[in-house]
Design a protein around this motif. Structure first.
Motif, PDB file in Angstrom:
ATOM      1  N   TRP A 185      22.192 -17.887  34.232  1.00 38.22           N
ATOM      2  CA  TRP A 185      22.415 -16.610  33.565  1.00 38.22           C
ATOM      3  C   TRP A 185      23.507 -15.764  34.207  1.00 38.22           C
ATOM      4  O   TRP A 185      23.776 -14.643  33.769  1.00 38.22           O
ATOM      5  CB  TRP A 185      21.109 -15.806  33.549  1.00 38.22           C
ATOM      6  N   ASP A 186      24.156 -16.241  35.227  1.00 39.72           N
ATOM      7  CA  ASP A 186      25.093 -15.406  35.982  1.00 39.72           C
ATOM      8  C   ASP A 186      26.228 -14.861  35.126  1.00 39.72           C
ATOM      9  O   ASP A 186      26.773 -13.789  35.409  1.00 39.72           O
ATOM     10  CB  ASP A 186      25.685 -16.207  37.144  1.00 39.72           C
ATOM     11  N   ALA A 187      26.617 -15.590  34.088  1.00 45.90           N
ATOM     12  CA  ALA A 187      27.786 -15.199  33.302  1.00 45.90           C
ATOM     13  C   ALA A 187      27.455 -14.237  32.166  1.00 45.90           C
ATOM     14  O   ALA A 187      28.357 -13.843  31.425  1.00 45.90           O
ATOM     15  CB  ALA A 187      28.459 -16.447  32.730  1.00 45.90           C
ATOM     16  N   TYR A 188      26.184 -13.840  32.014  1.00 50.76           N
ATOM     17  CA  TYR A 188      25.791 -13.058  30.853  1.00 50.76           C
ATOM     18  C   TYR A 188      25.175 -11.723  31.254  1.00 50.76           C
ATOM     19  O   TYR A 188      24.632 -11.558  32.352  1.00 50.76           O
ATOM     20  CB  TYR A 188      24.798 -13.855  30.002  1.00 50.76           C
ATOM     21  N   ARG A 189      25.265 -10.784  30.315  1.00 47.87           N
ATOM     22  CA  ARG A 189      24.685  -9.461  30.544  1.00 47.87           C
ATOM     23  C   ARG A 189      23.174  -9.551  30.659  1.00 47.87           C
ATOM     24  O   ARG A 189      22.570  -8.967  31.551  1.00 47.87           O
ATOM     25  CB  ARG A 189      25.083  -8.516  29.400  1.00 47.87           C
ATOM     26  N   CYS A 190      22.552 -10.264  29.725  1.00 42.07           N
ATOM     27  CA  CYS A 190      21.110 -10.500  29.814  1.00 42.07           C
ATOM     28  C   CYS A 190      20.833 -11.591  30.850  1.00 42.07           C
ATOM     29  O   CYS A 190      21.618 -12.534  30.983  1.00 42.07           O
ATOM     30  CB  CYS A 190      20.544 -10.902  28.457  1.00 42.07           C
ATOM     31  N   LYS A 191      19.721 -11.463  31.554  1.00 40.34           N
ATOM     32  CA  LYS A 191      19.364 -12.421  32.588  1.00 40.34           C
ATOM     33  C   LYS A 191      18.141 -13.260  32.217  1.00 40.34           C
ATOM     34  O   LYS A 191      17.647 -14.034  33.040  1.00 40.34           O
ATOM     35  CB  LYS A 191      19.113 -11.702  33.914  1.00 40.34           C
ATOM     36  N   ASN A 192      17.661 -13.115  30.983  1.00 40.03           N
ATOM     37  CA  ASN A 192      16.559 -13.940  30.502  1.00 40.03           C
ATOM     38  C   ASN A 192      16.549 -13.898  28.980  1.00 40.03           C
ATOM     39  O   ASN A 192      17.213 -13.058  28.351  1.00 40.03           O
ATOM     40  CB  ASN A 192      15.211 -13.486  31.084  1.00 40.03           C
ATOM     41  N   TYR A 193      15.777 -14.796  28.368  1.00 36.71           N
ATOM     42  CA  TYR A 193      15.738 -14.886  26.913  1.00 36.71           C
ATOM     43  C   TYR A 193      15.020 -13.704  26.279  1.00 36.71           C
ATOM     44  O   TYR A 193      15.312 -13.327  25.144  1.00 36.71           O
ATOM     45  CB  TYR A 193      15.080 -16.197  26.480  1.00 36.71           C
ATOM     46  N   SER A 194      14.092 -13.100  26.983  1.00 36.28           N
ATOM     47  CA  SER A 194      13.409 -11.927  26.422  1.00 36.28           C
ATOM     48  C   SER A 194      14.409 -10.816  26.138  1.00 36.28           C
ATOM     49  O   SER A 194      14.385 -10.179  25.077  1.00 36.28           O
ATOM     50  CB  SER A 194      12.336 -11.438  27.403  1.00 36.28           C
ATOM     51  N   CYS A 195      15.315 -10.585  27.091  1.00 37.73           N
ATOM     52  CA  CYS A 195      16.372  -9.594  26.881  1.00 37.73           C
ATOM     53  C   CYS A 195      17.260 -10.001  25.713  1.00 37.73           C
ATOM     54  O   CYS A 195      17.631  -9.174  24.876  1.00 37.73           O
ATOM     55  CB  CYS A 195      17.186  -9.449  28.165  1.00 37.73           C
ATOM     56  N   LEU A 196      17.601 -11.270  25.640  1.00 37.58           N
ATOM     57  CA  LEU A 196      18.511 -11.744  24.599  1.00 37.58           C
ATOM     58  C   LEU A 196      17.887 -11.609  23.216  1.00 37.58           C
ATOM     59  O   LEU A 196      18.541 -11.196  22.254  1.00 37.58           O
ATOM     60  CB  LEU A 196      18.873 -13.206  24.880  1.00 37.58           C
ATOM     61  N   VAL A 197      16.602 -11.911  23.096  1.00 40.23           N
ATOM     62  CA  VAL A 197      15.911 -11.818  21.807  1.00 40.23           C
ATOM     63  C   VAL A 197      15.901 -10.387  21.296  1.00 40.23           C
ATOM     64  O   VAL A 197      16.083 -10.124  20.096  1.00 40.23           O
ATOM     65  CB  VAL A 197      14.480 -12.370  21.934  1.00 40.23           C
ATOM     66  N   HIS A 198      15.725  -9.422  22.191  1.00 36.88           N
ATOM     67  CA  HIS A 198      15.637  -8.025  21.775  1.00 36.88           C
ATOM     68  C   HIS A 198      17.007  -7.400  21.531  1.00 36.88           C
ATOM     69  O   HIS A 198      17.127  -6.448  20.758  1.00 36.88           O
ATOM     70  CB  HIS A 198      14.885  -7.202  22.828  1.00 36.88           C
ATOM     71  N   SER A 199      18.056  -7.928  22.159  1.00 35.96           N
ATOM     72  CA  SER A 199      19.384  -7.331  22.002  1.00 35.96           C
ATOM     73  C   SER A 199      20.224  -7.994  20.922  1.00 35.96           C
ATOM     74  O   SER A 199      21.114  -7.361  20.356  1.00 35.96           O
ATOM     75  CB  SER A 199      20.136  -7.382  23.341  1.00 35.96           C
ATOM     76  N   VAL A 200      19.983  -9.249  20.640  1.00 36.19           N
ATOM     77  CA  VAL A 200      20.732  -9.981  19.603  1.00 36.19           C
ATOM     78  C   VAL A 200      19.727 -10.547  18.608  1.00 36.19           C
ATOM     79  O   VAL A 200      18.971 -11.468  18.916  1.00 36.19           O
ATOM     80  CB  VAL A 200      21.578 -11.117  20.223  1.00 36.19           C
ATOM     81  N   GLY A 201      19.728  -9.982  17.399  1.00 42.18           N
ATOM     82  CA  GLY A 201      18.694 -10.324  16.415  1.00 42.18           C
ATOM     83  C   GLY A 201      18.641 -11.791  16.058  1.00 42.18           C
ATOM     84  O   GLY A 201      17.561 -12.318  15.744  1.00 42.18           O
ATOM     85  N   GLU A 202      19.789 -12.501  16.117  1.00 38.79           N
ATOM     86  CA  GLU A 202      19.801 -13.905  15.714  1.00 38.79           C
ATOM     87  C   GLU A 202      18.980 -14.797  16.640  1.00 38.79           C
ATOM     88  O   GLU A 202      18.640 -15.920  16.282  1.00 38.79           O
ATOM     89  CB  GLU A 202      21.236 -14.429  15.656  1.00 38.79           C
ATOM     90  N   PHE A 203      18.647 -14.318  17.842  1.00 43.04           N
ATOM     91  CA  PHE A 203      17.834 -15.102  18.761  1.00 43.04           C
ATOM     92  C   PHE A 203      16.331 -14.860  18.567  1.00 43.04           C
ATOM     93  O   PHE A 203      15.521 -15.517  19.215  1.00 43.04           O
ATOM     94  CB  PHE A 203      18.213 -14.789  20.217  1.00 43.04           C
ATOM     95  N   ASP A 204      15.984 -13.965  17.669  1.00 42.86           N
ATOM     96  CA  ASP A 204      14.568 -13.656  17.431  1.00 42.86           C
ATOM     97  C   ASP A 204      13.988 -14.681  16.451  1.00 42.86           C
ATOM     98  O   ASP A 204      13.694 -14.380  15.293  1.00 42.86           O
ATOM     99  CB  ASP A 204      14.435 -12.238  16.877  1.00 42.86           C
ATOM    100  N   ILE A 205      13.804 -15.911  16.915  1.00 38.92           N
ATOM    101  CA  ILE A 205      13.390 -16.984  16.019  1.00 38.92           C
ATOM    102  C   ILE A 205      11.910 -16.917  15.664  1.00 38.92           C
ATOM    103  O   ILE A 205      11.438 -17.672  14.804  1.00 38.92           O
ATOM    104  CB  ILE A 205      13.726 -18.362  16.626  1.00 38.92           C
ATOM    105  N   ARG A 206      11.146 -16.030  16.291  1.00 39.15           N
ATOM    106  CA  ARG A 206       9.743 -15.855  15.924  1.00 39.15           C
ATOM    107  C   ARG A 206       9.543 -14.635  15.039  1.00 39.15           C
ATOM    108  O   ARG A 206       8.433 -14.365  14.597  1.00 39.15           O
ATOM    109  CB  ARG A 206       8.888 -15.718  17.180  1.00 39.15           C
ATOM    110  N   GLY A 207      10.615 -13.912  14.817  1.00 40.09           N
ATOM    111  CA  GLY A 207      10.542 -12.713  13.995  1.00 40.09           C
ATOM    112  C   GLY A 207      11.482 -12.793  12.817  1.00 40.09           C
ATOM    113  O   GLY A 207      11.249 -13.512  11.849  1.00 40.09           O
ATOM    114  N   ARG A 208      12.609 -12.082  12.899  1.00 38.75           N
ATOM    115  CA  ARG A 208      13.559 -11.994  11.795  1.00 38.75           C
ATOM    116  C   ARG A 208      14.031 -13.353  11.304  1.00 38.75           C
ATOM    117  O   ARG A 208      14.090 -13.621  10.103  1.00 38.75           O
ATOM    118  CB  ARG A 208      14.766 -11.169  12.256  1.00 38.75           C
TER     119      ARG A 208
END
Length: 424
Positions: free
Chosen positions: A224-247
């Motif tokens: 995760w060093d190269a990204y603003r988010c450091k885990n998938y939980s952050c990524l799911v909440h900040s980028v809607g396309e990663f919310d594969i259990r929701g939207r």
């Protein structure tokens, strides 16, 4: 010749020096050879010896003088023959030299122009990645394959040198953002590197199919060093396309009769089983490919890691990600895909430049097989330009419209369309 031809790896200054030395060497060789032939013939010394005024007596009619004159005449005739032969050799050598010099100039010019593209002389890993070639032979008889490099790389030599600054055989630096910057600026593809990307700590095996299609991968599946988010939980909440259990769970499952098309409705446009392989352009999380896989269709998803580790996320779901930038020529053979899906995310929800869109449409047309489907999904156009520019552009490419829906928001129009490449 290898120092002066277009394939030389020497710097331009050294190459020009070697070319000049080669020319001088050849000229000296010709002159030396000519003098040697003249001296070896003995003609000069013989003539000087025979034409001393003190030894010629015209009133002496003795047999010795006649014999001497006859010998001199024979020697002169032989010298004329030798001189004529030498003249012919010099003419041939001069012609050959002019041909060689012209050939060297023709071959050296492209290399010098290519060197001039760069602000500074290439060195180290960058030179290896840009100039090197691989032995290769195909049906046309070609014997070299050169590295592929984006033409715009020459405009960003500083950044490219940073990207290629690493310890060969060691670990690659964490420079994902730099790679994305270069690719989006047109430096695509990037040169190969001789380093190993870091492996995530505590890596675990992915879930088996079909469970992996709808499971959030563990955080230890990516560095995760190269990204603003450091885990998938952050990524799911900040980028809607990663919310594969929701939207994402409900996308392309329902047809609203307007902009939202369903996958089943699109597949129904072709005979059952004839849509087998396809492409999803910038699918971000791979949800479209997951839905198609559930229906027995193999879809490759092009992606950039600009918003997060999209490639790792897609691969963890058991799908195929492909690192392709928006302006990249699609890496598929002509007439091979059954369906291409292009959603608004490729343009970031903004209108696309005329030339960019036209080139992309023709490339999509190229990779589709006859009868193949092109799904334009919630694409954004300016209201004033849709009917004057973009709709005629689609007709110009040659697609046949199976379905066309628009929705207006302020001065923009969202368009969804199902297009088909004609059978003939």
């Amino acid at each position: 010749m290898d120092h002066c031809d277009g394939k030389s790896k020497k710097p331009p200054g050294k190459r020009r020096c070697r070319c000049t030395m080669t020319k001088l060497t050849m000229l000296l060789f010709v002159l030396t050879n000519s003098i040697s032939v003249l001296l070896s013939s003995g003609a000069g010394a013989f003539l000087l010896r025979r034409y001393k005024p003190a030894t010629i007596r015209l009133w002496d009619d003795s047999p010795a003088l006649r014999a001497d004159l006859n010998a001199t005449q024979s020697a002169l005739a032989a010298s004329h023959v030798q001189l004529a032969d030498l003249h012919a050799r010099l003419g041939t050598a001069n012609s050959l030299l002019q041909t060689l010099l012209a050939g060297m100039a023709t071959q050296a010019a492209p290399a010098e122009r290519q060197d001039a593209w760069w602000a500074r002389e290439l060195a180290g890993e960058l030179k290896l990645g840009v100039v090197g070639s691989l032995p290769h032979r195909n049906v046309t008889g070609e014997v070299a394959a050169f590295p592929v490099l984006g033409f715009a790389c020459v405009r960003f030599q500083d950044d490219l040198e940073r990207y290629m600054n690493y310890m060969p055989g060691g670990e690659c630096p964490s420079d994902e953002s730099l790679a994305q910057h270069l690719m989006l600026k047109g430096c695509d593809p990037l040169p190969r590197r001789r380093c190993r990307p870091p492996s995530p700590l505590g890596h675990v095996q992915p879930l088996p199919l079909p469970k992996s299609l709808w499971a959030i991968p563990p955080d230890t599946s990516v560095v995760w060093d190269a990204y603003r988010c450091k885990n998938y939980s952050c990524l799911v909440h900040s980028v809607g396309e990663f919310d594969i259990r929701g939207r994402e769970k409900s996308r392309w499952m329902r047809d609203d009769g307007a902009l939202a098309y369903s996958i089943d409705g699109v597949l129904a446009a072709r005979p059952n089983g004839t849509v087998r392989i396809g492409l999803d352009i910038n699918g971000v999380s791979g949800t479209f490919a997951a839905r198609m896989r559930e229906r027995g269709v193999t879809v490759v998803t092009t992606s950039l890691n600009s918003g997060g580790p999209s490639g790792s996320f897609i691969a963890s779901r058991g799908l195929v990600p492909m690192h392709v930038s928006p302006a990249h020529r699609l890496p598929f053979f002509d007439g091979t895909l059954d369906i291409v899906h292009w959603a608004a995310e490729l343009a970031g929800g903004r209108p696309v430049a005329d030339a960019t869109l036209e080139l992309a449409l023709f490339d999509i047309y190229r990779v589709l097989r006859p009868g193949g489907l092109f799904w334009l999904d919630h694409f954004v156009f300016l209201v004033a330009q849709l009917n004057t520019t973009y709709a005629p552009m689609i007709d110009k490419v040659g697609f046949r419209k199976l379905r066309w829906n628009t929705g207006r928001k302020l001065n923009e129009l969202s368009v969804s369309a199902l297009l088909q490449k004609p059978m003939t």
